[in-house]
Design a protein around this motif. Structure first.
Motif, PDB file in Angstrom:
ATOM      1  N   ALA A 141       0.837  -1.199   0.000  1.00 25.34           N
ATOM      2  CA  ALA A 141       0.000   0.000   0.000  1.00 25.34           C
ATOM      3  C   ALA A 141       0.873   1.251   0.000  1.00 25.34           C
ATOM      4  CB  ALA A 141      -0.932   0.005   1.202  1.00 25.34           C
ATOM      5  N   VAL A 142       0.222   2.411  -0.169  1.00 28.47           N
ATOM      6  CA  VAL A 142       0.924   3.692  -0.206  1.00 28.47           C
ATOM      7  C   VAL A 142       0.357   4.592   0.879  1.00 28.47           C
ATOM      8  CG1 VAL A 142       1.551   5.676  -1.630  1.00 28.47           C
ATOM      9  CG2 VAL A 142       1.232   3.436  -2.690  1.00 28.47           C
ATOM     10  N   GLY A 143       1.227   5.194   1.677  1.00 33.80           N
ATOM     11  CA  GLY A 143       0.788   6.077   2.747  1.00 33.80           C
ATOM     12  C   GLY A 143       0.246   7.395   2.231  1.00 33.80           C
ATOM     13  N   ASN A 144      -0.510   8.084   3.079  1.00 36.58           N
ATOM     14  CA  ASN A 144      -1.037   9.419   2.765  1.00 36.58           C
ATOM     15  C   ASN A 144      -1.931   9.427   1.527  1.00 36.58           C
ATOM     16  OD1 ASN A 144       0.184  10.587   4.931  1.00 36.58           O
ATOM     17  ND2 ASN A 144       1.362  12.085   3.777  1.00 36.58           N
ATOM     18  N   GLY A 145      -2.524   8.288   1.211  1.00 38.06           N
ATOM     19  CA  GLY A 145      -3.368   8.231   0.035  1.00 38.06           C
ATOM     20  C   GLY A 145      -2.618   8.527  -1.251  1.00 38.06           C
ATOM     21  N   GLY A 146      -1.309   8.302  -1.234  1.00 38.58           N
ATOM     22  CA  GLY A 146      -0.485   8.563  -2.411  1.00 38.58           C
ATOM     23  C   GLY A 146      -0.016   9.992  -2.536  1.00 38.58           C
ATOM     24  N   LEU A 147      -0.330  10.830  -1.562  1.00 37.27           N
ATOM     25  CA  LEU A 147       0.085  12.234  -1.614  1.00 37.27           C
ATOM     26  C   LEU A 147       1.417  12.431  -0.887  1.00 37.27           C
ATOM     27  CD1 LEU A 147      -3.357  13.900  -0.815  1.00 37.27           C
ATOM     28  CD2 LEU A 147      -2.351  13.441  -3.060  1.00 37.27           C
ATOM     29  N   TYR A 148       2.097  13.525  -1.189  1.00 38.49           N
ATOM     30  CA  TYR A 148       3.366  13.829  -0.545  1.00 38.49           C
ATOM     31  C   TYR A 148       3.159  14.525   0.795  1.00 38.49           C
ATOM     32  CZ  TYR A 148       5.978  12.790  -4.829  1.00 38.49           C
ATOM     33  OH  TYR A 148       6.545  12.166  -5.919  1.00 38.49           O
ATOM     34  N   SER A 149       4.082  14.287   1.730  1.00 39.81           N
ATOM     35  CA  SER A 149       4.177  15.081   2.946  1.00 39.81           C
ATOM     36  C   SER A 149       5.253  16.142   2.726  1.00 39.81           C
ATOM     37  CB  SER A 149       4.573  14.205   4.144  1.00 39.81           C
ATOM     38  OG  SER A 149       3.573  13.261   4.426  1.00 39.81           O
ATOM     39  N   THR A 150       4.979  17.349   3.169  1.00 42.60           N
ATOM     40  CA  THR A 150       5.938  18.438   2.994  1.00 42.60           C
ATOM     41  C   THR A 150       6.756  18.610   4.264  1.00 42.60           C
ATOM     42  OG1 THR A 150       4.421  19.586   1.512  1.00 42.60           O
ATOM     43  CG2 THR A 150       6.195  20.882   2.459  1.00 42.60           C
ATOM     44  N   ILE A 151       8.076  18.505   4.148  1.00 38.56           N
ATOM     45  CA  ILE A 151       8.971  18.721   5.288  1.00 38.56           C
ATOM     46  C   ILE A 151      10.145  19.574   4.823  1.00 38.56           C
ATOM     47  CG2 ILE A 151       8.339  16.600   6.507  1.00 38.56           C
ATOM     48  CD1 ILE A 151      10.783  15.258   5.428  1.00 38.56           C
ATOM     49  N   ALA A 152      10.817  20.188   5.773  1.00 35.62           N
ATOM     50  CA  ALA A 152      11.945  21.058   5.457  1.00 35.62           C
ATOM     51  C   ALA A 152      13.112  20.232   4.912  1.00 35.62           C
ATOM     52  CB  ALA A 152      12.388  21.815   6.705  1.00 35.62           C
ATOM     53  N   PRO A 153      13.916  20.810   4.013  1.00 32.97           N
ATOM     54  CA  PRO A 153      15.092  20.081   3.537  1.00 32.97           C
ATOM     55  C   PRO A 153      16.081  19.864   4.671  1.00 32.97           C
ATOM     56  CG  PRO A 153      15.157  22.370   2.813  1.00 32.97           C
ATOM     57  CD  PRO A 153      13.810  22.152   3.432  1.00 32.97           C
ATOM     58  N   GLY A 154      16.913  18.839   4.532  1.00 35.17           N
ATOM     59  CA  GLY A 154      17.911  18.547   5.558  1.00 35.17           C
ATOM     60  C   GLY A 154      18.119  17.057   5.715  1.00 35.17           C
ATOM     61  N   GLN A 155      18.902  16.705   6.727  1.00 37.35           N
ATOM     62  CA  GLN A 155      19.211  15.296   6.987  1.00 37.35           C
ATOM     63  C   GLN A 155      18.202  14.723   7.968  1.00 37.35           C
ATOM     64  OE1 GLN A 155      23.207  14.518   8.251  1.00 37.35           O
ATOM     65  NE2 GLN A 155      22.974  12.288   8.162  1.00 37.35           N
ATOM     66  N   TYR A 156      17.717  13.510   7.670  1.00 34.70           N
ATOM     67  CA  TYR A 156      16.703  12.869   8.496  1.00 34.70           C
ATOM     68  C   TYR A 156      17.047  11.405   8.742  1.00 34.70           C
ATOM     69  CZ  TYR A 156      13.547  16.827   7.621  1.00 34.70           C
ATOM     70  OH  TYR A 156      12.983  18.067   7.558  1.00 34.70           O
ATOM     71  N   THR A 157      16.543  10.914   9.862  1.00 39.91           N
ATOM     72  CA  THR A 157      16.472   9.482  10.082  1.00 39.91           C
ATOM     73  C   THR A 157      15.024   9.081   9.872  1.00 39.91           C
ATOM     74  OG1 THR A 157      18.302   9.441  11.658  1.00 39.91           O
ATOM     75  CG2 THR A 157      16.757   7.594  11.723  1.00 39.91           C
ATOM     76  N   PHE A 158      14.776   8.348   8.793  1.00 35.59           N
ATOM     77  CA  PHE A 158      13.430   7.877   8.494  1.00 35.59           C
ATOM     78  C   PHE A 158      13.218   6.516   9.147  1.00 35.59           C
ATOM     79  CE2 PHE A 158      14.432  10.718   4.959  1.00 35.59           C
ATOM     80  CZ  PHE A 158      13.316  11.538   4.960  1.00 35.59           C
ATOM     81  N   SER A 159      11.982   6.245   9.535  1.00 36.77           N
ATOM     82  CA  SER A 159      11.684   4.957  10.149  1.00 36.77           C
ATOM     83  C   SER A 159      10.254   4.548   9.860  1.00 36.77           C
ATOM     84  CB  SER A 159      11.918   5.005  11.670  1.00 36.77           C
ATOM     85  OG  SER A 159      11.123   6.011  12.277  1.00 36.77           O
ATOM     86  N   GLY A 160      10.065   3.252   9.813  1.00 38.48           N
ATOM     87  CA  GLY A 160       8.736   2.668   9.765  1.00 38.48           C
ATOM     88  C   GLY A 160       8.474   2.009  11.104  1.00 38.48           C
ATOM     89  N   LYS A 161       7.475   2.497  11.839  1.00 36.26           N
ATOM     90  CA  LYS A 161       7.187   2.006  13.184  1.00 36.26           C
ATOM     91  C   LYS A 161       5.873   1.240  13.184  1.00 36.26           C
ATOM     92  CE  LYS A 161       9.646   5.824  15.446  1.00 36.26           C
ATOM     93  NZ  LYS A 161       9.583   6.905  16.472  1.00 36.26           N
ATOM     94  N   ILE A 162       5.860   0.101  13.875  1.00 31.49           N
ATOM     95  CA  ILE A 162       4.696  -0.774  13.899  1.00 31.49           C
ATOM     96  C   ILE A 162       3.473  -0.012  14.383  1.00 31.49           C
ATOM     97  CG2 ILE A 162       3.697  -2.812  15.010  1.00 31.49           C
ATOM     98  CD1 ILE A 162       6.398  -4.115  14.926  1.00 31.49           C
ATOM     99  N   ALA A 163       2.367  -0.152  13.644  1.00 27.45           N
ATOM    100  CA  ALA A 163       1.130   0.566  13.964  1.00 27.45           C
ATOM    101  C   ALA A 163       0.174  -0.265  14.810  1.00 27.45           C
ATOM    102  CB  ALA A 163       0.431   0.991  12.680  1.00 27.45           C
ATOM    103  N   THR A 164       0.316  -1.591  14.763  1.00 29.29           N
ATOM    104  CA  THR A 164      -0.620  -2.453  15.486  1.00 29.29           C
ATOM    105  C   THR A 164      -0.403  -2.348  16.993  1.00 29.29           C
ATOM    106  OG1 THR A 164       0.915  -4.318  15.276  1.00 29.29           O
ATOM    107  CG2 THR A 164      -0.784  -4.083  13.584  1.00 29.29           C
TER     108      THR A 164
END
Length: 214
Positions: A48-71
């Motif tokens: 599946a695709v998050g946000n209904g396929g839409l983009y989230s807007t965030i500031a440019p820069g370095q990030y640590t991205f993560s997928g966290k369990i929702a259940t």
């Protein structure tokens, strides 16, 4: 075989599913409905695709991205992590991929830039191919118009965790075939896929490349 997840950039949540557990008002009352809120445990599922396929807007820069369990079980546990730097004015897609390790509770993740064409021809659609199949060799995707017999290459020799460029494609219904580069054997076939003019699409290969299925 991965659990559903919510995606985060550092501590900022990028995706979530709205909860209906406060409508109608629960009995007995749940104080969280009027304070911190009650979050759905649905999350974004495999394929599946998050946000209904839409983009989230965030500031440019370095990030640590993560997928966290929702259940409810292991809620908030980060099972996928990735560090990346985002440039100003650019678009990106974040994927979880690989085989989920249910013991270590980890899986793979990668990010690709979405380099939209500078001059878009609105009389055509634009399609690119992303390889998210962890045990695959480089894949080439073909799109054939069964009505005319015309065939196009959409992404040539795309390795795992990589994306091809957006290719202009006349709007029509296509049969898609994924093959290893240099091979005539189909890894996967998807028929009757509609590409509409003035729209942009991503076709992703995912899952176990050794399994033959639809």
């Amino acid at each position: 075989n991965a659990p559903t997840v919510n995606f985060f950039a550092n501590d900022a949540k990028l995706t979530a599913i709205s909860s209906t557990s406060c409508t109608p008002a629960p009995v007995p009352p749940n104080p969280a409905c009027t304070s911190t809120g009650v979050e759905s445990t649905t999350g974004t599922a495999y394929g599946a695709v998050g946000n209904g396929g839409l983009y989230s807007t965030i500031a440019p820069g370095q990030y640590t991205f993560s997928g966290k369990i929702a259940t409810a079980t292991d809620n908030g546990l980060a099972v996928a992590k990735l560090s990346s730097t985002l440039a100003e004015g650019k678009y990106y897609s974040l994927y979880t991929a690989g085989f989920y390790d249910a013991t270590a509770k980890t899986m793979d993740a990668f990010i690709v830039e979405d380099p939209f064409p500078a001059d878009i021809d609105f009389t055509k659609s634009y399609v690119r191919f992303v390889n998210a199949s962890p045990n695959s060799n480089p894949i080439t995707l073909y799109a054939k118009n069964p009505g005319t017999g015309d065939s196009l290459v959409i992404g040539s020799s795309i390795a795992y965790k990589s994306a091809g460029a957006f290719v202009p494609v006349p709007g029509a219904v296509y049969d898609l075939t994924a093959r290893y580069s240099g091979s005539n054997t189909a890894l996967a076939v998807t028929t009757a896929v509609s590409f509409s003019n003035a729209r942009i699409y991503t076709v992703s290969a995912r899952g176990d490349a050794t399994v033959t299925s639809t």
